[in-house]
Design a protein around this motif. Structure first.
Motif, PDB file in Angstrom:
ATOM      1  N   TRP A 125      -6.770   0.125   5.720  1.00  7.54           N
ATOM      2  CA  TRP A 125      -5.889   0.582   6.732  1.00  7.54           C
ATOM      3  C   TRP A 125      -6.209   2.083   6.319  1.00  7.54           C
ATOM      4  CZ3 TRP A 125      -0.586  -2.157   8.749  1.00  7.54           C
ATOM      5  CH2 TRP A 125      -1.043  -3.256   9.099  1.00  7.54           C
ATOM      6  N   ARG A 126      -5.633   3.305   6.573  1.00  9.28           N
ATOM      7  CA  ARG A 126      -5.912   4.585   6.359  1.00  9.28           C
ATOM      8  C   ARG A 126      -5.599   5.073   7.583  1.00  9.28           C
ATOM      9  NH1 ARG A 126      -6.444   7.433   2.241  1.00  9.28           N
ATOM     10  NH2 ARG A 126      -7.726   8.989   2.167  1.00  9.28           N
ATOM     11  N   GLU A 127      -4.055   5.966   7.463  1.00 10.09           N
ATOM     12  CA  GLU A 127      -3.155   6.643   7.839  1.00 10.09           C
ATOM     13  C   GLU A 127      -2.870   6.089   9.797  1.00 10.09           C
ATOM     14  OE1 GLU A 127      -2.288   9.087   7.276  1.00 10.09           O
ATOM     15  OE2 GLU A 127      -3.262   9.845   5.428  1.00 10.09           O
TER      16      GLU A 127
ATOM     17  N   ASP B 171      -2.353   3.964   2.851  1.00 12.42           N
ATOM     18  CA  ASP B 171      -3.504   3.631   2.301  1.00 12.42           C
ATOM     19  C   ASP B 171      -3.024   2.333   1.975  1.00 12.42           C
ATOM     20  OD1 ASP B 171      -6.212   3.321   1.539  1.00 12.42           O
ATOM     21  OD2 ASP B 171      -5.702   3.750  -0.616  1.00 12.42           O
ATOM     22  N   HIS B 172      -3.963   1.230   2.803  1.00  8.84           N
ATOM     23  CA  HIS B 172      -3.479   0.689   2.511  1.00  8.84           C
ATOM     24  C   HIS B 172      -5.061  -0.277   2.110  1.00  8.84           C
ATOM     25  CE1 HIS B 172      -2.167  -4.340   2.385  1.00  8.84           C
ATOM     26  NE2 HIS B 172      -1.543  -4.049   2.439  1.00  8.84           N
ATOM     27  N   PRO B 173      -5.860  -0.708   0.963  1.00  7.02           N
ATOM     28  CA  PRO B 173      -7.300  -0.934   0.523  1.00  7.02           C
ATOM     29  C   PRO B 173      -7.467  -2.631   1.059  1.00  7.02           C
ATOM     30  CG  PRO B 173      -6.151   0.138  -1.078  1.00  7.02           C
ATOM     31  CD  PRO B 173      -5.020  -0.084  -0.262  1.00  7.02           C
TER      32      PRO B 173
ATOM     33  N   GLY C 160       0.817  -1.190   0.110  1.00  9.28           N
ATOM     34  CA  GLY C 160       0.230  -0.167   0.068  1.00  9.28           C
ATOM     35  C   GLY C 160       0.669   1.320  -0.244  1.00  9.28           C
ATOM     36  N   TRP C 161       0.308   2.280   0.199  1.00  9.77           N
ATOM     37  CA  TRP C 161       0.607   3.584   0.111  1.00  9.77           C
ATOM     38  C   TRP C 161       1.166   4.104   2.012  1.00  9.77           C
ATOM     39  CZ3 TRP C 161      -1.977   9.370  -0.867  1.00  9.77           C
ATOM     40  CH2 TRP C 161      -1.182   9.655   0.160  1.00  9.77           C
TER      41      TRP C 161
END
Length: 114
Positions: free
Chosen positions: A26-28, A20-22, A9-10
């Protein structure tokens, strides 16, 4: 000594976060903070492709330059030149976020089809 954390992810290396890990939803996620709080050790956070390129640069036979391409559940790339792995603004270098396929019908989270 320390903890190394690599994720798909990012990943923003400077901030120590998984932006971001779709697939994981996960986000932040503040990976550095969480691991530092749990271990009391310094924590280095990076994306998995860049971590592998850095390992090849440090311990492999690539010398100061390397290109690492990952193709699996995501497609990601990292490269090093002049003995330095490149990260780009907010560590976005190497992200390949959408590869449309002709005739594809699957809907992407970005809203496009293919």
């Amino acid at each position: 000594l320390g903890v190394g954390f690599a994720s798909g992810g990012w990943v923003d290396r400077a901030a120590g976060t998984v932006v971001d890990h779709p697939l994981l939803g996960w986000r932040e996620v503040p990976a550095r903070e969480v691991l530092r709080a749990r271990t009391g050790l310094p924590v280095h956070v990076d994306g998995h492709a860049r971590a592998l390129a850095d390992a090849e640069r440090l311990f492999g036979r690539a010398g100061g330059s390397a290109l690492h391409l990952f193709a699996g559940n995501i497609v990601d790339a990292a490269f090093a030149t002049r003995d330095e792995v490149h990260h780009g603004p907010r560590s976005q270098a190497g992200a390949i976020s959408h590869l449309p396929l002709a005739g594809g019908t699957e809907r992407c989270p970005c809203g496009r089809t293919g």
